[in-house]
Design an enzyme around this catalytic site. Sequence first.
Site, PDB file in Angstrom:
ATOM      1  N   CYS A 145       0.823  -1.221   0.000  1.00  0.00           N
ATOM      2  CA  CYS A 145       0.000   0.000   0.000  1.00  0.00           C
ATOM      3  C   CYS A 145       0.855   1.268   0.000  1.00  0.00           C
ATOM      4  CB  CYS A 145      -0.908  -0.014   1.229  1.00  0.00           C
ATOM      5  SG  CYS A 145      -1.813   1.530   1.455  1.00  0.00           S
ATOM      6  N   TYR A 149      -4.635   5.999  -9.512  1.00  0.00           N
ATOM      7  CA  TYR A 149      -5.888   5.283  -9.206  1.00  0.00           C
ATOM      8  C   TYR A 149      -7.021   5.774 -10.108  1.00  0.00           C
ATOM      9  CZ  TYR A 149      -3.891   3.056  -5.081  1.00  0.00           C
ATOM     10  OH  TYR A 149      -3.135   2.269  -4.246  1.00  0.00           O
ATOM     11  N   VAL A 167     -11.848  -1.137   6.350  1.00  0.00           N
ATOM     12  CA  VAL A 167     -10.654  -1.625   7.044  1.00  0.00           C
ATOM     13  C   VAL A 167      -9.444  -1.326   6.170  1.00  0.00           C
ATOM     14  CG1 VAL A 167      -9.535  -3.692   7.948  1.00  0.00           C
ATOM     15  CG2 VAL A 167     -12.016  -3.419   8.136  1.00  0.00           C
ATOM     16  N   THR A 168      -8.754  -0.241   6.476  1.00  0.00           N
ATOM     17  CA  THR A 168      -7.651   0.173   5.610  1.00  0.00           C
ATOM     18  C   THR A 168      -6.341   0.253   6.388  1.00  0.00           C
ATOM     19  OG1 THR A 168      -8.184   2.499   6.026  1.00  0.00           O
ATOM     20  CG2 THR A 168      -9.122   1.517   4.032  1.00  0.00           C
ATOM     21  N   VAL A 169      -5.254   0.134   5.630  1.00  0.00           N
ATOM     22  CA  VAL A 169      -3.923   0.434   6.160  1.00  0.00           C
ATOM     23  C   VAL A 169      -3.489   1.749   5.539  1.00  0.00           C
ATOM     24  CG1 VAL A 169      -3.161  -1.918   6.612  1.00  0.00           C
ATOM     25  CG2 VAL A 169      -2.875  -0.980   4.311  1.00  0.00           C
ATOM     26  N   TRP A 223      -7.646  -6.933   5.031  1.00  0.00           N
ATOM     27  CA  TRP A 223      -6.282  -7.376   5.351  1.00  0.00           C
ATOM     28  C   TRP A 223      -6.257  -8.468   6.418  1.00  0.00           C
ATOM     29  CZ3 TRP A 223      -3.062  -5.506   1.906  1.00  0.00           C
ATOM     30  CH2 TRP A 223      -3.337  -4.283   1.302  1.00  0.00           C
TER      31      TRP A 223
HETATM   32  N1  LIG Z   1      -8.529   4.860   2.678  1.00  0.00           N
HETATM   33  C1  LIG Z   1      -7.548   5.850   2.488  1.00  0.00           C
HETATM   34  C2  LIG Z   1      -6.155   5.332   2.183  1.00  0.00           C
HETATM   35  C3  LIG Z   1      -5.812   4.000   2.675  1.00  0.00           C
HETATM   36  C4  LIG Z   1      -6.145   2.931   1.669  1.00  0.00           C
HETATM   37  O1  LIG Z   1      -6.902   3.132   0.708  1.00  0.00           O
HETATM   38  N2  LIG Z   1      -5.557   1.788   1.859  1.00  0.00           N
HETATM   39  C5  LIG Z   1      -5.879   0.658   1.015  1.00  0.00           C
HETATM   40  C6  LIG Z   1      -4.632  -0.052   0.532  1.00  0.00           C
HETATM   41  S1  LIG Z   1      -3.655   0.915  -0.555  1.00  0.00           S
HETATM   42  C7  LIG Z   1      -6.637  -0.334   1.858  1.00  0.00           C
HETATM   43  O2  LIG Z   1      -6.291  -0.551   2.993  1.00  0.00           O
HETATM   44  N3  LIG Z   1      -7.679  -0.951   1.306  1.00  0.00           N
HETATM   45  C8  LIG Z   1      -8.418  -1.940   2.029  1.00  0.00           C
HETATM   46  C9  LIG Z   1      -9.626  -2.426   1.312  1.00  0.00           C
HETATM   47  O3  LIG Z   1      -9.966  -1.886   0.259  1.00  0.00           O
HETATM   48  O4  LIG Z   1     -10.227  -3.410   1.799  1.00  0.00           O
HETATM   49  C10 LIG Z   1      -7.932   6.794   1.365  1.00  0.00           C
HETATM   50  O5  LIG Z   1      -8.520   6.277   0.409  1.00  0.00           O
HETATM   51  O6  LIG Z   1      -7.617   7.950   1.427  1.00  0.00           O
END
Ligand SMILES: N[C@@H](CCC(=O)N[C@@H](CS)C(=O)NCC(=O)O)C(=O)O
Length: 315
Positions: free
Chosen positions: A50, A182, A117-119, A83
């Site tokens: 990520c 993106y 659920v994001t990193v 994740w």
């Molecule tokens: N959510 C935040 C950034 C974090 C993000 O998008 N992380 C992604 C990985 S690059 C993630 O954890 N995605 C989890 C998912 O889609 O289930 C944003 O869009 O500003």
Amino acid sequence: MSEKKQGTYVNAEGSYERKTRYIPERITKDGRDGFPVEPGRYRLAVSRACPWAHRTILTRQLLGLEDVISMAVAGPVHDEDSWTFDLDPGGVDPVLGVPKLKDAYDARPDGYPESGVTVPAIVDTTTGQVVTNDFHQIVKDLVTEWTEHQREDAPDLWPEHLRDEIEEMSDLNYSEVNNGVYRCGFAGTQDAYDAAYDRLWKRLDELEEHLSTRRYLVGDQLTLADVRLWPTLVRFDAAYHGHFKCNRQKLTEMPVLWAYARDLWQTHDFGSTVNFEHIKAHYYATHLDINPTGVVPKGPDVSGWDEPHGRESLA
Ligand SMILES: N[C@@H](CCC(=O)N[C@@H](CS)C(=O)NCC(=O)O)C(=O)O
């Protein structure tokens, strides 16, 4: 709007729109949100795939906070709950004691935003709850709130006198490049893709020009502006060029940006934070809406990252 992976949406015009709602709590010196800076208490959950998490990994390493904030690394491919800690023995994070990052999000009494659920996310190990997932704020707080615990010769990544310039540069790069790739990759119509592609390359051409006479994006030192741009550059040929159709050129065909990216890889040890296998596996095998076979490419050849960059004289 139709929902896609990654908390992303495509609007009526077919353009990708990122969801940007985050948990508002912060970890601060004065602990105003109930989470004071405290060595050993927090665990940074990341994926090496990520780019947003990559900013926090780089900042933590540059500031020497590795022994102060531990790190949980998720496997590159999601299950239905996002994740998982499938790289760890028994598929469980050894400190948090949970198999999925979602468990730490679900442990929050107040829930969490619909972006999911994001990193990156920082978890309070005393409660097992996610404290924050706001990557913009996490990076700034590592710089400004954790000062007492940074290594003695830690670089000043956000110097007061350059802050306005750093933020202006970073905002533009965020909208046009970090998020721009993106916008290309998730475009839902030809027109939306064409417009996204043109926007991306306009800014990359500007950066190629900007960096031709200066070693770093802002001032004459490494700053957060560089830390924020670089994770997109390092993923460019491995993921964005093919998977997201950002294919006018490869990074390796943009001489200035390629040398700039190699300089940071080598001079500031950014290279040690990169796992190309995780990057490729995540993008190609998780976004099955744009790569339905889930086949992950073997290339590109990444041996060039250690080639001399020749940018010392710009310092
Ligand atoms: N959510 C935040 C950034 C974090 C993000 O998008 N992380 C992604 C990985 S690059 C993630 O954890 N995605 C989890 C998912 O889609 O289930 C944003 O869009 O500003």
